[in-house]
Design an enzyme around this catalytic site. Structure first.
Site, short mmCIF file in Angstrom:
data_model
loop_
_atom_site.label_atom_id
_atom_site.label_comp_id
_atom_site.label_asym_id
_atom_site.label_seq_id
_atom_site.Cartn_x
_atom_site.Cartn_y
_atom_site.Cartn_z
N SER A 107 1.63 34.11 -21.26
CA SER A 107 2.73 33.77 -22.24
C SER A 107 3.68 32.88 -21.57
O SER A 107 3.56 31.82 -20.95
CB SER A 107 3.49 35.17 -22.68
OG SER A 107 4.12 34.95 -23.94
N MET A 108 5.09 33.21 -21.34
CA MET A 108 5.97 32.19 -20.40
C MET A 108 5.45 32.02 -19.21
O MET A 108 5.57 31.08 -18.56
CB MET A 108 7.28 33.16 -20.32
CG MET A 108 8.44 32.25 -19.69
SD MET A 108 9.99 33.11 -19.47
CE MET A 108 9.83 33.87 -17.86
#
Length: 279
Positions: A107-108
């Site tokens: 994700s991030m």
């Protein structure tokens, strides 16, 4: 994009070779041949990757990045933006690039991994053998919002939508406050992040996602591998697993096996190690 960080997950972690506050060393034999550097999702911690240690052979040293503002780094100053975050991580890992290594970000963390690779290249340091980008479209194409400016209730609802965060955690005022503080900070970084134009990387990119991930499901993954195919001159490979945004928790064994096979096939096919191959 988020999940709670396990309480006290740092307590028994072995100190990373650099003794850096940014890194946790969860595995690795006396003489590992490879280093796997893992970067957590928004609101996540190094402890998210701790269960991987039991699935890795001694040839692989697992280093997980611990962002500030959580667990034992709760009082450490938070990074102002993505550039500062990637620079701080680069400072921490730079002394440890003495063997082939790969970056894995979820994700991030996938955006942080990509920025980290660029920062290491800028410093003329060794580049990763491979970069694994999980659960997020490519920098510059991922859809962002303003969740970091929203109320705690709105932010909590987003965690429920993505899955991976226990309702018990969100129902506990103390734990909820800790989780949302880290989440809000990380969302600010990723939602204000605007990647600069730079030449593509030269390492292979491996894009992983869950087939029902609301961030990067099967529909988006077929659009130039979620945009990642445009960010390297090397090959881009896509792997879709059953599951949602946090597919890599229930599919941990399969994900680790895929990473090892791409890092070096001998790690899962009966090479010189004594670790049993993962089915």
């Amino acid at each position: 994009m988020t999940a709670p960080f396990p309480p006290h997950a740092h307590a028994s972690a072995r100190t990373a070779r650099s003794d850096s506050a940014w890194l946790r060393r969860w595995s690795g034999g006396a003489s590992p041949r490879f280093t796997l550097i893992c970067l957590p999702h928004a609101g996540g911690s190094a402890g998210f990757y701790r269960p991987w240690a039991a699935l890795l052979p001694p040839e692989v040293e697992l280093l997980a990045v611990q962002y500030p503002g959580r667990e034992d780094r709760f009082e450490d100053p938070e990074a102002l933006d993505m550039a500062e975050l990637a620079g701080e991580v680069a400072d921490a890992v730079a002394p440890l690039l003495d063997r082939p290594y790969a970056l894995f970000g979820h994700s991030m963390g996938s955006a942080v991994a990509w920025e980290l690779a660029h920062e290491l290249r800028r410093r003329e340091l060794p580049l990763p053998r491979r970069l694994f980008a999980s659960g997020r479209a490519a920098p510059g194409t991922a859809v962002t919002g303003r969740l970091h400016q929203q109320s705690d209730d709105v932010l909590s609802a987003e965690l429920v939508r993505l899955g991976g965060t226990s309702q018990d955690v969100l129902d506990d005022p103390g734990l909820r406050s800790l989780v949302l503080t880290a989440v809000r900070h990380d969302y600010r970084i990723i939602e204000t992040y605007r990647p600069p134009d730079r030449p593509p990387l030269s390492c292979p990119l491996h894009v992983l996602t869950g087939d029902t991930d609301p961030e990067l499901g099967e529909e988006r993954i077929h659009e130039r591998a979620g945009g990642w195919a445009d960010l390297t001159t090397a090959r881009t490979e896509v792997r879709v697993f059953p599951g949602d945004h946090f597919y890599l928790a229930p599919k941990r064994r399969e994900v680790v096996t895929a990473v090892l096979r791409r890092l070096d096939p001998s790690l899962t096919t009966g090479g010189p190690h004594t670790w049993p191959s993962t089915p």
